[in-house]
Design a protein around this motif. Structure first.
Motif, PDB file in Angstrom:
ATOM      1  N   UNK A 132     -26.105  66.738 -43.700  1.00  0.00           N
ATOM      2  CA  UNK A 132     -26.043  65.913 -44.907  1.00  0.00           C
ATOM      3  C   UNK A 132     -24.778  66.213 -45.694  1.00  0.00           C
ATOM      4  N   UNK A 133     -24.368  67.459 -45.698  1.00  0.00           N
ATOM      5  CA  UNK A 133     -23.132  67.835 -46.399  1.00  0.00           C
ATOM      6  C   UNK A 133     -21.922  67.143 -45.766  1.00  0.00           C
ATOM      7  N   UNK A 134     -21.843  67.138 -44.439  1.00  0.00           N
ATOM      8  CA  UNK A 134     -20.734  66.452 -43.769  1.00  0.00           C
ATOM      9  C   UNK A 134     -20.770  64.954 -44.067  1.00  0.00           C
TER      10      UNK A 134
ATOM     11  N   UNK B 156     -18.510  59.010 -37.562  1.00  0.00           N
ATOM     12  CA  UNK B 156     -17.575  59.636 -36.634  1.00  0.00           C
ATOM     13  C   UNK B 156     -18.021  61.038 -36.242  1.00  0.00           C
ATOM     14  N   UNK B 157     -18.765  61.701 -37.118  1.00  0.00           N
ATOM     15  CA  UNK B 157     -19.228  63.068 -36.826  1.00  0.00           C
ATOM     16  C   UNK B 157     -20.746  63.197 -36.868  1.00  0.00           C
ATOM     17  N   UNK B 158     -21.465  62.147 -37.212  1.00  0.00           N
ATOM     18  CA  UNK B 158     -22.920  62.261 -37.377  1.00  0.00           C
ATOM     19  C   UNK B 158     -23.625  62.594 -36.070  1.00  0.00           C
ATOM     20  N   UNK B 159     -23.017  62.253 -34.950  1.00  0.00           N
ATOM     21  CA  UNK B 159     -23.636  62.520 -33.663  1.00  0.00           C
ATOM     22  C   UNK B 159     -23.710  63.987 -33.305  1.00  0.00           C
TER      23      UNK B 159
ATOM     24  N   UNK C   1     -31.097  56.791 -39.451  1.00  0.00           N
ATOM     25  CA  UNK C   1     -30.643  58.121 -39.042  1.00  0.00           C
ATOM     26  C   UNK C   1     -29.172  58.154 -38.686  1.00  0.00           C
ATOM     27  N   UNK C   2     -28.666  57.085 -38.089  1.00  0.00           N
ATOM     28  CA  UNK C   2     -27.330  57.090 -37.497  1.00  0.00           C
ATOM     29  C   UNK C   2     -26.186  57.456 -38.450  1.00  0.00           C
ATOM     30  N   UNK C   3     -26.191  57.023 -39.709  1.00  0.00           N
ATOM     31  CA  UNK C   3     -25.040  57.347 -40.569  1.00  0.00           C
ATOM     32  C   UNK C   3     -24.836  58.840 -40.779  1.00  0.00           C
ATOM     33  N   UNK C   4     -25.909  59.610 -40.828  1.00  0.00           N
ATOM     34  CA  UNK C   4     -25.792  61.036 -41.138  1.00  0.00           C
ATOM     35  C   UNK C   4     -26.262  61.943 -40.017  1.00  0.00           C
TER      36      UNK C   4
END
Length: 327
Positions: free
Chosen positions: A107-109, A122-125, A158-161
């Motif tokens: 969540x912080x990212x 770009x990094x949630x995965x 879920x996908x955005x984070x």
């Protein structure tokens, strides 16, 4: 049905607030500090470094994020990514969430990317934590009579984070368990099986990472409970924590919460404290178990003082939210 929808929302907030004082404690440390938690208590400030400044019955980011999801669903009629991202960004800025220690690393990212104007997906995965599962209950309430739509919306949320396979699976499993509870008529075993199927669905969508499968761990939790029902809830909790874990990793948190739900036959009054007393990510485990148990047993079986306290302290009206979600 409305009572079960209300139960899902208020049950999650109760679990969040009841588990807050024990967040990231081991089971032994929790017992030494608090004994067995079965009501709202103030956190021991010297021991609770994450939530030591909160009062008894106060909610954390778990409930705050589920409220944001609820508002998006109510205002837009379905889950919409852009309004969700905007609402989360506004919340993060207004509440100075990046300056706190309560949000998880994923969540912080995500919030950092939003505030800096970058695409968070770009990094949630790379995420493996339970942040999207802990906020998924309102989706189950909204899509209580549309299981396919429920899984689809949970995955999208879920996908955005939290865009990995385990994270998407966890969000889908929680949303479907809540939807099944609100719909009514299912046994707890059927709810577990539906959550397993939803997790399998989510595992086909998210980014593949090196992590255990949420779906298989749901089956493990079910088996642990089935094999130990005659040994009492404390023994079952020890087994669930010992074999699965109770941390913020979604492949621990969601199977654990579902296992506790199954062990107490969906009784929110028993399930919420049981999940909380597993320790570790106690507020989130309590919230997820509270969502699922509350949807199954309904709000009428939840103690009135629990419902009143958490809504008064948090200035929330979950009955009104439930009614709006179900329109």
């Amino acid at each position: 049905m409305l009572d079960r929808a209300y139960g899902a929302l208020v049950g999650g907030a109760i679990g969040d607030a009841m588990g807050m004082p024990a967040s990231f404690f081991t089971r032994e440390k929790m017992k030494d500090t608090y004994g067995y938690i079965n009501d709202f208590i103030a956190p021991e400030a010297k021991e609770q470094s994450y939530h030591g400044g909160l009062q008894a019955g106060e909610i954390t980011d778990d409930t705050m994020e589920s409220v944001i999801i609820s508002n998006v669903l109510i205002n837009h009629g379905s889950f919409k990514i852009d309004p969700f991202n905007q609402a989360m960004k506004q919340w993060a800025i207004e509440q100075k969430m990046l300056e706190t220690t309560v949000i998880g690393p994923s969540t912080r990212r995500y919030l950092t990317a939003l505030i800096e104007g970058r695409n968070p997906e770009e990094t949630s995965g790379d995420s493996a934590t339970n942040g999207s599962a802990m906020r998924a209950a309102p989706i189950g309430v909204k899509y209580w009579n549309d299981l396919e739509g429920c899984m689809r919306a949970a995955a999208e949320s879920s996908m955005p984070s939290h865009g990995s396979r385990p994270c998407v699976a966890g969000a889908c499993a929680v949303a479907i368990a809540v939807a099944a509870g609100v719909y009514g008529g299912y046994t707890t075993e059927e709810v577990i099986d539906m959550s397993y199927d939803a997790a399998v669905y989510g595992e086909k969508i998210g980014k593949d990472i090196t992590a255990p499968m949420v779906s298989k761990r749901i089956l493990l939790a079910k088996r642990i409970v089935d094999e130990n029902r005659d040994k009492g809830i404390e023994f079952i909790l020890d087994e669930l924590v010992g074999y699965i874990g109770a941390s913020m990793y979604v492949y621990e948190s969601v199977p654990l919460a579902l296992g506790v739900f199954y062990a107490v036959d969906g009784d929110a009054k028993k399930g919420i404290p049981a999940a909380v007393n597993c320790g570790d990510d106690a507020d989130t485990n309590g919230a997820i178990c509270g969502n699922i148990c509350g949807a199954y047993s309904g709000a009428m079986l939840i103690p009135e003082n629990w419902k009143r306290r958490v809504q008064t302290v948090g200035s929330l009206d979950f009955m009104d939210t439930a009614r709006k979600l179900m329109k």
